[in-house]
Design a protein around this motif. Structure first.
Motif: not given
Length: 339
Positions: A213-216, A177-181, A187-188, A56-61
């Protein structure tokens, strides 16, 4: 504190077999007992290294790289991302061995001191700038907390934010780069953007200055997560309780104005204005007439003292104020109109 219960929940969570209720229970325990949160943070990168679930991370990248290369006129439409079914009972049994071992290592103070995240916490009235190990820079606003590793390891560069921060992320296409909220992630690959995500606010806001930017955000049932892509001068506003995301055009310069010591209000209810002033100047705000909370304020204040701000505000509204060492007291009949 029931460590055995937490260990069970953590095992099921890492194995992707936890129910939504179990995940909520686990996160509540980490909120109540910071040492459990530390254990989770220490164990997480090791667990990721032990598993091969990186697709999933590879697909996102790959997706982010393709989007940036193609430079489309319109941002992609929100997509649904479902949680994958877990490893199964055999994998859970194996994962228990791994998690138990890591759990007791992670609760050892000497291990924590070597591998736990660094943390920067700003008090009200305080701002700071942090340079991360990859060269990314973070401007942290008042009454905010950033947790981050001293050295980034693994496939993702991950940090956690409670409050407001402006990020200028170093480009690294191989390591998102992932910011957890709270209830959402950002993710960017390399970009600059502002995030306002205080735990006691009803919304999370993300606005983009440069890049993509991807806001999830969590969906209502937490079984899927909605992804909203944002380009420069676009903003996502996530309603925590309604689980809805609104995407709109918004000048990013206004959202990052606080990094230059400026406050920008646009028909902002005084209930929200009070929060901004309290955080920026370190005062508790007391409204002796609650009707004032319904008034709205439009204005920009550049590197102004609290007294200067209040003088200007009082000149446009029918109220007076008193400033002490700890309090800002506002009184009066308030506004003639709520608009």
């Amino acid at each position: 504190m029931d460590k055995e219960r937490f260990l069970l929940l953590l095992t099921r969570y890492f194995a992707e077999e936890a129910t939504a209720e179990e995940e909520v229970e686990m996160r509540q325990m980490m909120t109540q007992y910071p040492e459990l949160k530390q254990s989770h943070d220490v164990m997480l990168p090791y667990w990721k290294r032990e598993t091969s679930e990186k697709s999933s991370d590879q697909s996102f990248e790959n997706l982010m790289r393709k989007i940036q290369q193609d430079s489309p006129e319109e941002a992609p439409q929100p997509v649904k991302k479902s949680r994958k079914f877990g490893f199964g009972m055999l994998s859970i049994a194996a994962s228990i061995v791994v998690v138990v071992g890591f759990f007791y290592l992670a609760t050892d103070s000497s291990i924590l001191s070597r591998f736990s995240n660094a943390e920067k916490r700003n008090k009200k009235g305080e701002r700071s700038m942090i340079t991360l190990s990859d060269g990314s820079k973070v401007w942290l606003n008042a009454d905010s907390k950033l947790s981050y590793p001293k050295e980034f390891e693994g496939q993702n560069r991950e940090v956690s934010l409670d409050g407001e921060a402006f990020f200028d992320v170093a480009k690294d296409a191989r390591h998102p780069f992932v910011i957890h909220l709270s209830q959402s992630d950002v993710r960017v690959l390399g970009t600059s953007f502002n995030i306002k995500a205080y735990h006691d606010d009803e919304t999370v806001e993300t606005s983009v200055v440069t890049g993509l930017v991807a806001f999830i955000a969590d969906d209502a049932d937490k079984s899927v997560r909605d992804t909203t892509f944002l380009k420069p001068n676009q903003k996502a506003i996530f309603q925590k309780y309604k689980k809805t995301v609104e995407k709109l055009e918004s000048p990013a310069s206004e959202d990052k104005a606080w990094t230059q010591g400026s406050l920008v209000f646009k028909a902002t209810p005084f209930k929200q204005v009070a929060k901004v002033l309290s955080r920026a100047y370190g005062k508790e705000i007391i409204f002796e007439n609650k009707d004032i909370l319904n008034c709205r304020l439009t204005g920009t204040f550049n590197e102004s003292s609290l007294n200067e701000v209040m003088e200007l505000i009082a000149g446009t509204q029918d109220f007076d104020y008193t400033i002490t060492d700890k309090f800002l007291k506002i009184n009066g009949t308030g506004c003639s109109s709520h608009e």
